[in-house]
Write a protein that holds these residues in place. Structure first.
Motif, PDB file in Angstrom:
ATOM      1  N   GLY A 116       0.854  -1.194   0.000  1.00 43.62           N
ATOM      2  CA  GLY A 116       0.000   0.000   0.000  1.00 43.62           C
ATOM      3  C   GLY A 116       0.889   1.243   0.000  1.00 43.62           C
ATOM      4  N   THR A 117       0.377   2.363  -0.538  1.00 47.15           N
ATOM      5  CA  THR A 117       1.207   3.572  -0.614  1.00 47.15           C
ATOM      6  C   THR A 117       0.432   4.796  -0.144  1.00 47.15           C
ATOM      7  OG1 THR A 117       0.468   4.062  -2.856  1.00 47.15           O
ATOM      8  CG2 THR A 117       2.473   2.769  -2.648  1.00 47.15           C
ATOM      9  N   TYR A 118       1.151   5.800   0.310  1.00 47.65           N
ATOM     10  CA  TYR A 118       0.564   7.125   0.514  1.00 47.65           C
ATOM     11  C   TYR A 118       1.615   8.167   0.133  1.00 47.65           C
ATOM     12  CZ  TYR A 118       3.153   7.940   4.900  1.00 47.65           C
ATOM     13  OH  TYR A 118       4.140   8.148   5.835  1.00 47.65           O
ATOM     14  N   TRP A 119       1.172   9.401  -0.116  1.00 42.52           N
ATOM     15  CA  TRP A 119       2.102  10.472  -0.491  1.00 42.52           C
ATOM     16  C   TRP A 119       2.404  11.340   0.712  1.00 42.52           C
ATOM     17  CZ3 TRP A 119       4.749  11.096  -4.943  1.00 42.52           C
ATOM     18  CH2 TRP A 119       4.347  10.311  -6.034  1.00 42.52           C
ATOM     19  N   ASP A 120       3.678  11.589   0.924  1.00 41.92           N
ATOM     20  CA  ASP A 120       4.101  12.524   1.959  1.00 41.92           C
ATOM     21  C   ASP A 120       4.755  13.691   1.233  1.00 41.92           C
ATOM     22  OD1 ASP A 120       5.012  13.842   4.147  1.00 41.92           O
ATOM     23  OD2 ASP A 120       6.662  12.467   4.564  1.00 41.92           O
ATOM     24  N   ASN A 121       3.992  14.779   1.038  1.00 43.08           N
ATOM     25  CA  ASN A 121       4.443  15.913   0.217  1.00 43.08           C
ATOM     26  C   ASN A 121       4.821  15.386  -1.168  1.00 43.08           C
ATOM     27  OD1 ASN A 121       5.462  18.308  -0.844  1.00 43.08           O
ATOM     28  ND2 ASN A 121       6.642  18.849   0.946  1.00 43.08           N
ATOM     29  N   PRO A 139      14.217  15.606  -2.634  1.00 41.72           N
ATOM     30  CA  PRO A 139      14.012  16.930  -2.034  1.00 41.72           C
ATOM     31  C   PRO A 139      12.713  17.525  -2.594  1.00 41.72           C
ATOM     32  CG  PRO A 139      16.226  16.730  -2.969  1.00 41.72           C
ATOM     33  CD  PRO A 139      15.454  15.538  -3.433  1.00 41.72           C
ATOM     34  N   CYS A 140      11.853  18.049  -1.712  1.00 36.77           N
ATOM     35  CA  CYS A 140      10.581  18.630  -2.151  1.00 36.77           C
ATOM     36  C   CYS A 140      10.726  20.130  -2.378  1.00 36.77           C
ATOM     37  CB  CYS A 140       9.487  18.384  -1.116  1.00 36.77           C
ATOM     38  SG  CYS A 140       9.110  16.634  -0.878  1.00 36.77           S
ATOM     39  N   LEU A 141       9.898  20.651  -3.283  1.00 30.48           N
ATOM     40  CA  LEU A 141       9.931  22.080  -3.603  1.00 30.48           C
ATOM     41  C   LEU A 141       9.567  22.893  -2.362  1.00 30.48           C
ATOM     42  CD1 LEU A 141      10.489  23.959  -5.901  1.00 30.48           C
ATOM     43  CD2 LEU A 141       8.106  23.802  -6.602  1.00 30.48           C
ATOM     44  N   ALA A 164       0.374  25.881  -4.313  1.00 29.04           N
ATOM     45  CA  ALA A 164       0.455  25.315  -5.670  1.00 29.04           C
ATOM     46  C   ALA A 164       1.737  24.493  -5.846  1.00 29.04           C
ATOM     47  CB  ALA A 164       0.416  26.437  -6.714  1.00 29.04           C
ATOM     48  N   PHE A 165       2.736  24.722  -4.989  1.00 38.65           N
ATOM     49  CA  PHE A 165       4.014  23.997  -5.113  1.00 38.65           C
ATOM     50  C   PHE A 165       4.051  22.735  -4.253  1.00 38.65           C
ATOM     51  CE2 PHE A 165       6.433  28.247  -5.999  1.00 38.65           C
ATOM     52  CZ  PHE A 165       5.916  28.254  -7.285  1.00 38.65           C
ATOM     53  N   TRP A 166       3.039  22.547  -3.382  1.00 38.29           N
ATOM     54  CA  TRP A 166       3.055  21.385  -2.484  1.00 38.29           C
ATOM     55  C   TRP A 166       2.953  20.104  -3.300  1.00 38.29           C
ATOM     56  CZ3 TRP A 166       4.353  20.758   2.415  1.00 38.29           C
ATOM     57  CH2 TRP A 166       4.046  19.540   3.040  1.00 38.29           C
ATOM     58  N   GLY A 167       3.756  19.116  -2.950  1.00 37.55           N
ATOM     59  CA  GLY A 167       3.708  17.831  -3.664  1.00 37.55           C
ATOM     60  C   GLY A 167       4.615  17.782  -4.875  1.00 37.55           C
ATOM     61  N   MET A 168       5.266  18.899  -5.216  1.00 39.73           N
ATOM     62  CA  MET A 168       6.220  18.879  -6.338  1.00 39.73           C
ATOM     63  C   MET A 168       7.624  18.655  -5.790  1.00 39.73           C
ATOM     64  SD  MET A 168       4.965  22.100  -8.702  1.00 39.73           S
ATOM     65  CE  MET A 168       6.085  21.820 -10.086  1.00 39.73           C
ATOM     66  N   LEU A 170      11.730  19.330  -5.917  1.00 37.62           N
ATOM     67  CA  LEU A 170      12.566  20.490  -6.256  1.00 37.62           C
ATOM     68  C   LEU A 170      12.946  20.424  -7.740  1.00 37.62           C
ATOM     69  CD1 LEU A 170      14.272  22.951  -5.641  1.00 37.62           C
ATOM     70  CD2 LEU A 170      16.013  21.453  -4.651  1.00 37.62           C
ATOM     71  N   ASP A 171      13.247  19.206  -8.186  1.00 36.72           N
ATOM     72  CA  ASP A 171      13.563  18.997  -9.596  1.00 36.72           C
ATOM     73  C   ASP A 171      12.460  19.473 -10.524  1.00 36.72           C
ATOM     74  OD1 ASP A 171      16.002  17.931 -10.001  1.00 36.72           O
ATOM     75  OD2 ASP A 171      15.205  16.188 -11.081  1.00 36.72           O
ATOM     76  N   GLU A 172      11.209  19.134 -10.171  1.00 36.12           N
ATOM     77  CA  GLU A 172      10.073  19.544 -11.003  1.00 36.12           C
ATOM     78  C   GLU A 172       9.914  21.057 -10.979  1.00 36.12           C
ATOM     79  OE1 GLU A 172       7.207  15.599 -10.608  1.00 36.12           O
ATOM     80  OE2 GLU A 172       7.137  17.114  -9.030  1.00 36.12           O
ATOM     81  N   GLY A 173      10.150  21.673  -9.830  1.00 33.85           N
ATOM     82  CA  GLY A 173      10.054  23.127  -9.745  1.00 33.85           C
ATOM     83  C   GLY A 173      11.012  23.797 -10.711  1.00 33.85           C
ATOM     84  N   ILE A 174      12.259  23.318 -10.710  1.00 32.00           N
ATOM     85  CA  ILE A 174      13.268  23.892 -11.608  1.00 32.00           C
ATOM     86  C   ILE A 174      12.879  23.632 -13.065  1.00 32.00           C
ATOM     87  CG2 ILE A 174      15.704  23.747 -12.307  1.00 32.00           C
ATOM     88  CD1 ILE A 174      15.492  24.994  -9.560  1.00 32.00           C
TER      89      ILE A 174
END
Length: 467
Positions: A116-121, A139-141, A164-168, A170-174
Motif C-alpha cells: 500500500g502507498t501514501y504520499w508525503d508531500n 528533495p521537495c519544492l 500550488a508547489f506542495w507535492g512537487m 525540487l527537480d520539477e520546480g526547476i
C-alpha cells in the motif's frame, strides 16, 4: 411442543418490509465470501466494541458496514463462512481471532496492506513486507525545514508554503516553473546602451511604475507548470510598454500563448525559450491580446504535442501587420496585432536601469532562481545559505526571467539599509507579495542585473487616435 428457532421468531416479529430485507440479506449472507478470506484489513479496528454489539444466536440486523461490505457481531457469523467483524472474537468471545491479522503498516490511524502507498508531500511511501514504511527521498519544492531555517535566520525576508508547489519535487520546480534559457554568448555580448545621467542628476530613493503610470501597469499572470517564463516576462514588459508609449490609447494584456505556440524558431514553448527570439517575434510578427489568445495552460505532461499556432499575421506596409485569423477565443473579435521596436540592452549599473525604468517603463531581467526562492512570502529576497549543509541535490538553480517595476530601500530592525528592486513574477497573485517580490539591488543578486532589456512599443500616429 414445537420449538420455534430464534431466527424465525425474530423474522416473525419484524414488520413486513424489514422482514423481506432480512430474507434477502439471509441469502446474501450464506453466499458472501468470508471477509477473512479477503483479508481483514483492520485487525485493530473497533467495530462490535464501538457499538457495544454482541448478539446471541443469529441476528441479521446485528451488523455494521465494513469496507464496502457488512460484518456481523452475532454468534452465527462464525458458523459457516466467517463474516464476523474484525474484533468479534476478541470482544464478544474473548479469544484471539482464528487467523493472523493482516500484515500491513500503520500510518495516521489506518492500516495499509503490504505494498500500500501514501504520499508525503512529494515523496511516495510504500509499506514493505517487513511492515516498515519505505519513502522516496526526493528533495521537495516546499521544504518545511528550509522554511523554518529561513524564518529563524535574520535574512531580511520570510518564507512560507505556496500551496500550488506542495507535492512537487525540487527537480520539477526547476523544470516546470522557470523556462528561460541563458542567452548565447553572441547575445550576451549585445552592446549595452548607456544612459547618461546628467551631472548632479539625483534619482529618487523610491519609484514604482504603477504610481507614475496608473492603470497602465498590468498585474502578474500565472505560467502554471509551463516552463515558459521567456514568453510570460516578454509579454508582461511589452504590455506595459505599449500602454505607456501609446499614452494609454492601447492597454492590452499581451498573449504569452501567442508566443508559446507561434514563436517556434529555436524555441521550445513550455519547455523553455530565449528572450532574444521572443523579442524578434514581437517585432517582426507581433502578437494579439491575452483576451483574444488565452493561455491554454500546460500540465506536466511532456508527452502531449504542443498546441498548434492559431494566429498568423501579414504585412500591411510601413512595417505594420494585421491578423489573418479570428481569435482562438470565439467570444472576442478584437484581433489587433501589437508590435515593438528592436530590443536594447541596458548597462548593468543599477543607476542606468533605474533611469530607464523611470523614463520608459518596466524592464525585463534575467535571474538565477535557487531552491529557496520558491518559498518567498515577503521581504527583500537574497539567496540564503540554509541548504549549504545538505547534499548537493538540495541545492538546485535554473534561469528565469521577470519584469522589474520599481525600486526602494528599507531600514531593517538591526539598522542595516537594504536597497531593493521590486519585480513581478509569473507565478500568479497568490505567490510572494501579491505576485511580486523585492530583491536586493546593486550587488547583482542572483544575476538580476547582468542582462536587463528594454524596448519601445511600436506606436504610430494612427494608434493615438481614439479606438
Amino acid at each position: 411442543m414445537w420449538q420455534c428457532p430464534l431466527g424465525l421468531l425474530l423474522l416473525l416479529s419484524l414488520p413486513g418490509h424489514v422482514a423481506l430485507g432480512a430474507q434477502q440479506g439471509r441469502g446474501r449472507r450464506e453466499l458472501a465470501p468470508g471477509l477473512h478470506l479477503r483479508g481483514i484489513r483492520d485487525a485493530g479496528g473497533r467495530y462490535c466494541q464501538e457499538q457495544d454489539l454482541c448478539c446471541r444466536g443469529r441476528a441479521d440486523d446485528c451488523a455494521l458496514p465494513y469496507l464496502g461490505a457488512i460484518c456481523y457481531c452475532d454468534l452465527f457469523c462464525n458458523r459457516t463462512v466467517s463474516d464476523c467483524c474484525p474484533d468479534f472474537w476478541d470482544f464478544c468471545l474473548g479469544v484471539p481471532p482464528p487467523f493472523p491479522p493482516i500484515q500491513g503498516c500503520m500510518h495516521g490511524g489506518r492500516i495499509y496492506p503490504v505494498l500500500g502507498t501514501y504520499w508525503d508531500n512529494c515523496n511516495r511511501c510504500t509499506c514493505q513486507e517487513n511492515r516498515q514504511w519505505q519513502c522516496d527521498q526526493e528533495p521537495c519544492l516546499v521544504d518545511p525545514d528550509m522554511i523554518k531555517a529561513i524564518n529563524q535566520g535574520n535574512y531580511g525576508w520570510q518564507a512560507g508554503n505556496h500551496s500550488a508547489f506542495w507535492g512537487m519535487t525540487l527537480d520539477e520546480g526547476i523544470r516546470y516553473r522557470l523556462g528561460t534559457m541563458r542567452p548565447s554568448s553572441s547575445v550576451m555580448n549585445m552592446h549595452e546602451i548607456y544612459t547618461v545621467l546628467n551631472p548632479g542628476e539625483v534619482l529618487p530613493t523610491a519609484f514604482e511604475a504603477s504610481e507614475k503610470w496608473p492603470n497602465l501597469i498590468h498585474e502578474p499572470l500565472d505560467q502554471g507548470n509551463c516552463a515558459g517564463s521567456w514568453a510570460f516576462s516578454t509579454a508582461a514588459v511589452a504590455s506595459d510598454r505599449v500602454s505607456i508609449h501609446s499614452l494609454g490609447h492601447m492597454t492590452p494584456v499581451l498573449s504569452p500563448q501567442n508566443l508559446l505556440s507561434c514563436d517556434t524558431h529555436q524555441q521550445q514553448g513550455c519547455r523553455g525559450g530565449r528572450l532574444d527570439g521572443a523579442w524578434w517575434f514581437l517585432r517582426r510578427r507581433g502578437v494579439v491580446s491575452d483576451h483574444c489568445y488565452p493561455f491554454s495552460g500546460r500540465e506536466r505532461d511532456e508527452a502531449g504535442p504542443a498546441p498548434p499556432c492559431m494566429m498568423h499575421s501579414r504585412a500591411m506596409g510601413r512595417g505594420k501587420r494585421q491578423a489573418t485569423a479570428h481569435c482562438p477565443n470565439s467570444h472576442v473579435n478584437n484581433n489587433d496585432i501589437y508590435q515593438v521596436t528592436p530590443v536594447y540592452r541596458l548597462g548593468s549599473n543599477d543607476k542606468e536601469v533605474m533611469k530607464e525604468l523611470m523614463e520608459n517603463g518596466p524592464v525585463q531581467a534575467l535571474m538565477e532562481v535557487h531552491e529557496d526562492f520558491f518559498l518567498y512570502k515577503g521581504g527583500i529576497y537574497s539567496h540564503t545559505p540554509v541548504s549549504l549543509g545538505r547534499p548537493e541535490r538540495y541545492r538546485r538553480h535554473g534561469t528565469h526571467s521577470v519584469k522589474i517595476t520599481g525600486w526602494g530601500e528599507e531600514t531593517l530592525p538591526d539598522g542595516r539599509t537594504l536597497k531593493y528592486w521590486t519585480a513581478a513574477n509569473s507565478w500568479g497573485p497568490a505567490w510572494g507579495e501579491r505576485g511580486h517580490f523585492r530583491i536586493v539591488r546593486g550587488v547583482n543578486e542572483c544575476d538580476i542585473e547582468s542582462f536587463v532589456l528594454g524596448v519601445w512599443g511600436r506606436v504610430g500616429m494612427e494608434d493615438m487616435g481614439h479606438h
